[in-house]
Design a protein around this motif. Structure first.
Motif, PDB file in Angstrom:
ATOM      1  N   THR A  95       0.829  -1.212   0.000  1.00 35.79           N
ATOM      2  CA  THR A  95       0.000   0.000   0.000  1.00 35.79           C
ATOM      3  C   THR A  95       0.858   1.254   0.000  1.00 35.79           C
ATOM      4  N   ARG A  96       1.829   1.310   0.908  1.00 35.20           N
ATOM      5  CA  ARG A  96       2.650   2.521   0.974  1.00 35.20           C
ATOM      6  C   ARG A  96       3.720   2.483  -0.125  1.00 35.20           C
ATOM      7  N   MET A  97       3.296   2.993  -1.305  1.00 37.90           N
ATOM      8  CA  MET A  97       4.244   3.117  -2.416  1.00 37.90           C
ATOM      9  C   MET A  97       4.619   4.575  -2.624  1.00 37.90           C
ATOM     10  N   VAL A 141       5.809   9.448   3.020  1.00 42.38           N
ATOM     11  CA  VAL A 141       4.729   8.780   3.757  1.00 42.38           C
ATOM     12  C   VAL A 141       3.922   9.793   4.572  1.00 42.38           C
ATOM     13  N   SER A 142       3.038   9.259   5.451  1.00 42.34           N
ATOM     14  CA  SER A 142       2.024  10.103   6.077  1.00 42.34           C
ATOM     15  C   SER A 142       2.057   9.979   7.597  1.00 42.34           C
ATOM     16  N   ALA A 143       2.035  11.107   8.288  1.00 49.16           N
ATOM     17  CA  ALA A 143       2.047  11.098   9.760  1.00 49.16           C
ATOM     18  C   ALA A 143       0.847  11.879  10.277  1.00 49.16           C
ATOM     19  N   ASN A 144      -0.191  11.149  10.739  1.00 51.08           N
ATOM     20  CA  ASN A 144      -1.410  11.786  11.239  1.00 51.08           C
ATOM     21  C   ASN A 144      -1.650  11.555  12.716  1.00 51.08           C
ATOM     22  N   THR A 145      -1.449  10.293  13.128  1.00 54.79           N
ATOM     23  CA  THR A 145      -2.054   9.854  14.382  1.00 54.79           C
ATOM     24  C   THR A 145      -1.136   9.989  15.581  1.00 54.79           C
ATOM     25  N   ASP A 146      -1.509  10.855  16.516  1.00 56.99           N
ATOM     26  CA  ASP A 146      -0.756  10.995  17.774  1.00 56.99           C
ATOM     27  C   ASP A 146      -1.255   9.963  18.776  1.00 56.99           C
ATOM     28  N   PRO A 147      -0.463   9.677  19.812  1.00 55.81           N
ATOM     29  CA  PRO A 147      -0.962   8.811  20.894  1.00 55.81           C
ATOM     30  C   PRO A 147      -2.183   9.428  21.591  1.00 55.81           C
ATOM     31  N   LYS A 148      -2.256  10.691  21.720  1.00 52.43           N
ATOM     32  CA  LYS A 148      -3.402  11.490  22.196  1.00 52.43           C
ATOM     33  C   LYS A 148      -3.680  11.421  23.697  1.00 52.43           C
ATOM     34  N   GLY A 149      -3.470  10.257  24.336  1.00 57.55           N
ATOM     35  CA  GLY A 149      -3.669  10.171  25.787  1.00 57.55           C
ATOM     36  C   GLY A 149      -5.129  10.090  26.188  1.00 57.55           C
ATOM     37  N   ASP A 150      -5.423  10.499  27.429  1.00 58.54           N
ATOM     38  CA  ASP A 150      -6.770  10.385  28.004  1.00 58.54           C
ATOM     39  C   ASP A 150      -7.614  11.558  27.524  1.00 58.54           C
ATOM     40  N   ARG A 151      -8.533  11.256  26.610  1.00 56.61           N
ATOM     41  CA  ARG A 151      -9.302  12.353  26.008  1.00 56.61           C
ATOM     42  C   ARG A 151     -10.490  12.793  26.846  1.00 56.61           C
ATOM     43  N   SER A 152     -10.685  12.168  28.016  1.00 58.48           N
ATOM     44  CA  SER A 152     -11.717  12.694  28.916  1.00 58.48           C
ATOM     45  C   SER A 152     -11.190  13.955  29.602  1.00 58.48           C
ATOM     46  N   LYS A 180       4.025  10.114  16.498  1.00 60.15           N
ATOM     47  CA  LYS A 180       2.983   9.720  15.546  1.00 60.15           C
ATOM     48  C   LYS A 180       3.144   8.237  15.236  1.00 60.15           C
ATOM     49  N   PHE A 181       2.028   7.560  14.913  1.00 60.08           N
ATOM     50  CA  PHE A 181       2.094   6.180  14.413  1.00 60.08           C
ATOM     51  C   PHE A 181       2.163   6.241  12.892  1.00 60.08           C
ATOM     52  N   GLU A 182       3.138   5.559  12.308  1.00 60.63           N
ATOM     53  CA  GLU A 182       3.312   5.689  10.855  1.00 60.63           C
ATOM     54  C   GLU A 182       3.720   4.370  10.228  1.00 60.63           C
ATOM     55  N   THR A 183       3.029   4.004   9.160  1.00 55.00           N
ATOM     56  CA  THR A 183       3.438   2.857   8.359  1.00 55.00           C
ATOM     57  C   THR A 183       4.602   3.274   7.462  1.00 55.00           C
ATOM     58  N   ALA A 184       5.609   2.423   7.359  1.00 53.31           N
ATOM     59  CA  ALA A 184       6.716   2.567   6.404  1.00 53.31           C
ATOM     60  C   ALA A 184       7.714   3.667   6.750  1.00 53.31           C
ATOM     61  N   GLN A 439      -8.855  -0.943   7.887  1.00 54.71           N
ATOM     62  CA  GLN A 439      -9.876  -0.228   8.670  1.00 54.71           C
ATOM     63  C   GLN A 439      -9.369   1.101   9.235  1.00 54.71           C
ATOM     64  N   PHE A 440      -8.066   1.201   9.470  1.00 46.43           N
ATOM     65  CA  PHE A 440      -7.566   2.360  10.219  1.00 46.43           C
ATOM     66  C   PHE A 440      -6.511   3.214   9.509  1.00 46.43           C
ATOM     67  N   ALA A 441      -5.727   2.606   8.621  1.00 47.62           N
ATOM     68  CA  ALA A 441      -4.510   3.318   8.199  1.00 47.62           C
ATOM     69  C   ALA A 441      -4.826   4.647   7.524  1.00 47.62           C
ATOM     70  N   HIS A 445     -13.285   4.315  10.756  1.00 47.83           N
ATOM     71  CA  HIS A 445     -14.558   4.259  10.019  1.00 47.83           C
ATOM     72  C   HIS A 445     -15.396   5.533  10.182  1.00 47.83           C
ATOM     73  N   PHE A 446     -15.467   6.055  11.409  1.00 52.47           N
ATOM     74  CA  PHE A 446     -16.330   7.235  11.610  1.00 52.47           C
ATOM     75  C   PHE A 446     -15.843   8.402  10.757  1.00 52.47           C
ATOM     76  N   SER A 447     -14.548   8.463  10.572  1.00 49.24           N
ATOM     77  CA  SER A 447     -13.971   9.543   9.775  1.00 49.24           C
ATOM     78  C   SER A 447     -14.269   9.324   8.274  1.00 49.24           C
TER      79      SER A 447
HETATM   80  C1  LIG Z   1      -2.032  -1.065  10.637  1.00 45.03           C
HETATM   81  C2  LIG Z   1      -2.156   0.395  10.863  1.00 45.03           C
HETATM   82  C3  LIG Z   1      -1.394   1.282  10.134  1.00 45.03           C
HETATM   83  C4  LIG Z   1      -1.468   2.662  10.369  1.00 45.03           C
HETATM   84  N1  LIG Z   1      -0.716   3.518   9.618  1.00 45.03           N
HETATM   85  C5  LIG Z   1      -0.760   4.846   9.859  1.00 45.03           C
HETATM   86  C6  LIG Z   1       0.034   5.775   9.115  1.00 45.03           C
HETATM   87  O1  LIG Z   1       0.758   5.394   8.201  1.00 45.03           O
HETATM   88  N2  LIG Z   1      -0.008   7.083   9.452  1.00 45.03           N
HETATM   89  C7  LIG Z   1      -0.810   7.527  10.454  1.00 45.03           C
HETATM   90  O2  LIG Z   1      -0.807   8.702  10.738  1.00 45.03           O
HETATM   91  N3  LIG Z   1      -1.585   6.687  11.166  1.00 45.03           N
HETATM   92  C8  LIG Z   1      -1.569   5.366  10.891  1.00 45.03           C
HETATM   93  N4  LIG Z   1      -2.345   4.505  11.617  1.00 45.03           N
HETATM   94  C9  LIG Z   1      -3.091   5.039  12.739  1.00 45.03           C
HETATM   95  C10 LIG Z   1      -4.529   5.245  12.396  1.00 45.03           C
HETATM   96  O3  LIG Z   1      -4.660   6.383  11.584  1.00 45.03           O
HETATM   97  C11 LIG Z   1      -5.273   5.356  13.713  1.00 45.03           C
HETATM   98  O4  LIG Z   1      -5.274   4.077  14.300  1.00 45.03           O
HETATM   99  C12 LIG Z   1      -6.671   5.875  13.518  1.00 45.03           C
HETATM  100  O5  LIG Z   1      -6.644   7.206  13.081  1.00 45.03           O
HETATM  101  C13 LIG Z   1      -7.481   5.795  14.829  1.00 45.03           C
HETATM  102  O6  LIG Z   1      -6.790   6.441  15.872  1.00 45.03           O
HETATM  103  P1  LIG Z   1      -6.543   5.655  17.237  1.00 45.03           P
HETATM  104  O7  LIG Z   1      -5.991   4.315  16.928  1.00 45.03           O
HETATM  105  O8  LIG Z   1      -5.740   6.549  18.093  1.00 45.03           O
HETATM  106  O9  LIG Z   1      -7.979   5.419  17.823  1.00 45.03           O
HETATM  107  P2  LIG Z   1      -8.815   6.321  18.841  1.00 45.03           P
HETATM  108  O10 LIG Z   1      -8.761   7.750  18.450  1.00 45.03           O
HETATM  109  O11 LIG Z   1      -8.399   5.966  20.223  1.00 45.03           O
HETATM  110  O12 LIG Z   1     -10.270   5.800  18.562  1.00 45.03           O
HETATM  111  C14 LIG Z   1     -10.672   4.449  18.853  1.00 45.03           C
HETATM  112  C15 LIG Z   1     -12.082   4.274  18.390  1.00 45.03           C
HETATM  113  O13 LIG Z   1     -12.949   5.113  19.157  1.00 45.03           O
HETATM  114  C16 LIG Z   1     -14.004   5.589  18.346  1.00 45.03           C
HETATM  115  N5  LIG Z   1     -13.886   7.051  18.225  1.00 45.03           N
HETATM  116  C17 LIG Z   1     -12.837   7.827  18.585  1.00 45.03           C
HETATM  117  N6  LIG Z   1     -13.102   9.127  18.333  1.00 45.03           N
HETATM  118  C18 LIG Z   1     -14.331   9.174  17.797  1.00 45.03           C
HETATM  119  C19 LIG Z   1     -15.161  10.223  17.303  1.00 45.03           C
HETATM  120  N7  LIG Z   1     -14.768  11.505  17.336  1.00 45.03           N
HETATM  121  N8  LIG Z   1     -16.365   9.892  16.792  1.00 45.03           N
HETATM  122  C20 LIG Z   1     -16.786   8.604  16.744  1.00 45.03           C
HETATM  123  N9  LIG Z   1     -16.045   7.569  17.193  1.00 45.03           N
HETATM  124  C21 LIG Z   1     -14.842   7.836  17.708  1.00 45.03           C
HETATM  125  C22 LIG Z   1     -13.824   4.940  16.990  1.00 45.03           C
HETATM  126  O14 LIG Z   1     -14.531   3.727  16.937  1.00 45.03           O
HETATM  127  C23 LIG Z   1     -12.338   4.683  16.944  1.00 45.03           C
HETATM  128  O15 LIG Z   1     -11.976   3.678  16.007  1.00 45.03           O
HETATM  129  C24 LIG Z   1      -2.319   3.141  11.369  1.00 45.03           C
HETATM  130  C25 LIG Z   1      -3.115   2.260  12.119  1.00 45.03           C
HETATM  131  C26 LIG Z   1      -3.044   0.905  11.858  1.00 45.03           C
HETATM  132  C27 LIG Z   1      -3.900  -0.027  12.659  1.00 45.03           C
END
Ligand SMILES: Cc1cc2nc3c(=O)[nH]c(=O)nc-3n(C[C@H](O)[C@H](O)[C@H](O)COP(=O)(O)OP(=O)(O)OC[C@H]3O[C@@H](n4cnc5c(N)ncnc54)[C@H](O)[C@@H]3O)c2cc1C
Length: 485
Positions: A95-97, A141-152, A180-184, A439-441, A445-447
């Protein structure tokens, strides 16, 4: 300039900080966890030198057509054909080409006015980087997802590093901190880093609203890889995972300097809002295209199994194969229609029809578990219970050859190979991982559904029901007032 595979491999020797299984990796290209996928990426570079149809020429030289912004429908078709050609050559789905991440920058170029209104210094950076990906041919490649922590907790009550932030400005650029979590990423040249999925309406979060290019070997960038599938067994028993594992990493940014020329925006929630709303405008196309390839792999495996076992003649088996075909053709129809009804973007690129493309992404991702289950059902339980190649070659191999030989056409080795492939595609740990990837990369789904909601034009159905139900003419106006409020 199109790089060679050797030049790509040389580029990885930049002192980058990569960790696998708790240890520092000294040579990314030869480490067993990374070697197969790095070799696949190097092969992609070399393939461009052997295949003119993957390239185009302009005043600056010859370039990869996969890296270039699309201007016509023909450009999209060429990209599609190019991906088919590369994946056929590799013998598997990668996928990541680069082509499915570079489009994120084209989306940002569509928001040039937004960027310019924030800080005119940065407006030129995005155009230059889009051009440099074409002329310098990095693996992007692409860097979107932070660990984010406790969102409450409000953002200011969490560890501030849970979301990437700008810690200071210097004459040379901004300094960022977080992860950030990043593939490749461990074997890429650069990433487009931008804010994660979120509401991005609160100015208090603006220290986290940063978009920039980060070099993957820059000082302070640390790649902490997940456990490898490539090292869990031989390619004989794991023909997909052992060859195409696209390694993910938690990429830590420990006070990383981003030069001003690599900054697209920072400290601005409106830019974060814009990029989150448009990010996959182009890159959803190649992402969904990979799922079309995956669907073909499932159909091929299921059909070969039906032929080997003679089950193809059963009507029930044909119906299940037809269900897989409907999934596959549904994806192809969305991709085809999104090009046929493509639209011109604000920056003058040709963007796939957004409503159709995003609906296709939801179909391809949300129905994948169902399609995988259908393929599993078709291939049956033997896929999970078949011994590995060493057993076929060992002392008890005679018994395995007896019970895995089907007829004069299908010998035991062909049967073993097909079952090993199907296991890696459908029931292995790697298969589960790839399902999560789909499902996530490219956001969860909600996004994906939010993108459909934003891009579909509801006016047509609203008008249809207004007329059919005899609602008063003012209803449409009232709705607009409601929206404006
Ligand atoms: C195999 C794999 C490869 C990936 N590769 C990349 C990459 O190359 N670059 C990158 O940046 N990221 C990558 N990701 C990260 C991916 O983008 C995140 O896993 C995804 O954005 C979800 O973030 P999270 O895991 O922190 O889940 P969380 O934000 O913790 O959310 C968990 C679940 O809670 C629910 N939820 C959370 N917030 C909401 C909301 N506002 N509305 C409705 N429901 C909600 C949803 O069901 C969601 O799936 C990868 C993930 C996987 C599994």
């Amino acid at each position: 300039m199109i790089r060679t595979g050797t030049e790509y491999l040389e580029g990885l020797k930049d002192g980058r900080e990569v960790y696998v299984d708790g240890e520092r990796v000294h040579d990314v290209a030869s480490h067993p966890a990374l070697k197969p996928i790095v070799a696949a990426k190097a092969r992609m570079y070399d393939l461009h030198h052997e295949t003119p149809s993957l390239t185009f020429a302009d005043a600056d030289g010859t370039h990869s057509l996969l890296q270039a912004p699309p201007l016509t429908k023909e450009d999209w078709q060429k990209k599609w054909d190019g991906v088919d050609l590369v994946l056929r050559d590799l013998g598997g789905t990668v996928t990541r080409m680069g082509d499915e991440t570079v489009g994120e920058m084209w989306s940002l170029a569509d928001g040039r006015d937004v960027l310019a209104s924030i800080d005119p210094r940065f407006a030129g950076n995005i155009d230059r980087h889009i051009r440099e990906v074409v002329t310098k041919d990095p693996f992007h490649v692409s860097a979107n997802t932070d660990p984010k922590g406790d969102r409450s907790r409000p953002v200011d009550q969490r560890d501030p590093d849970m979301m990437i932030r700008v810690v200071r400005e210097t004459d040379a650029g901004i300094v960022i901190r977080g992860a950030k979590f990043e593939t490749a990423a461990p074997y890429a040249d650069q990433a487009f880093l931008k804010p994660t999925v979120g509401a991005w309406t609160d100015e208090k979060e603006s220290q986290h609203a940063v978009g920039c290019i980060v070099k993957m070997g820059a000082p302070g960038v640390k790649h902490i890889c997940r456990a490898s599938f490539a090292t869990q067994g031989s390619a004989t028993d794991h023909p997909i995972g052992a060859r195409f594992d696209e390694v993910e990493a938690l990429v830590v940014f420990d006070d990383v300097l981003i030069p001003w020329e690599d900054v697209f925006f920072y400290r601005h929630t409106r830019a974060a809002q814009f990029i989150r709303g448009t990010l996959h405008r182009y890159s959803a196309f190649p992402y969904v295209l990979r799922l079309l390839h995956n669907a073909d792999a499932m159909i091929g495996a299921a059909m070969w199994n039906a032929r080997q076992t003679g089950l193809e003649k059963l009507q029930g088996v044909q119906e299940q194969l037809a269900e897989l075909v409907c999934y596959r053709e549904g994806i192809r129809a969305h991709l085809t229609a999104s090009i046929a009804l493509a639209e011109t973007s604000p920056a003058g690129f040709l963007m796939p029809n957004q409503s159709i493309l995003y609906a296709g992404r939801v179909l391809a991702c949300s129905q994948l578990p169902v399609a995988m289950h259908t393929a599993r059902e078709l291939i049956g339980g033997q896929v999970c219970v078949t011994p590995d190649a060493a057993q076929f070659a060992g002392e008890a191999g005679e018994w395995l050859r007896k019970f895995y030989t089907l007829n004069e056409c299908w010998d035991a080795e062909d049967r073993r190979r097909l079952l090993a492939y199907a296991r890696d595609l459908l029931t292995s740990g790697y298969a589960g991982h790839r399902l999560a990837f789909a499902q996530f990369a490219q956001a969860p789904h909600f996004s994906h559904l939010a993108a459909v909601y934003r891009s579909f034009d509801f006016e047509g159905p609203l008008d249809l029901v207004r007329r059919a139900a005899g609602l008063s003419d003012q209803v449409m106006g009232k709705d607009k007032i409601g929206k404006a409020a």
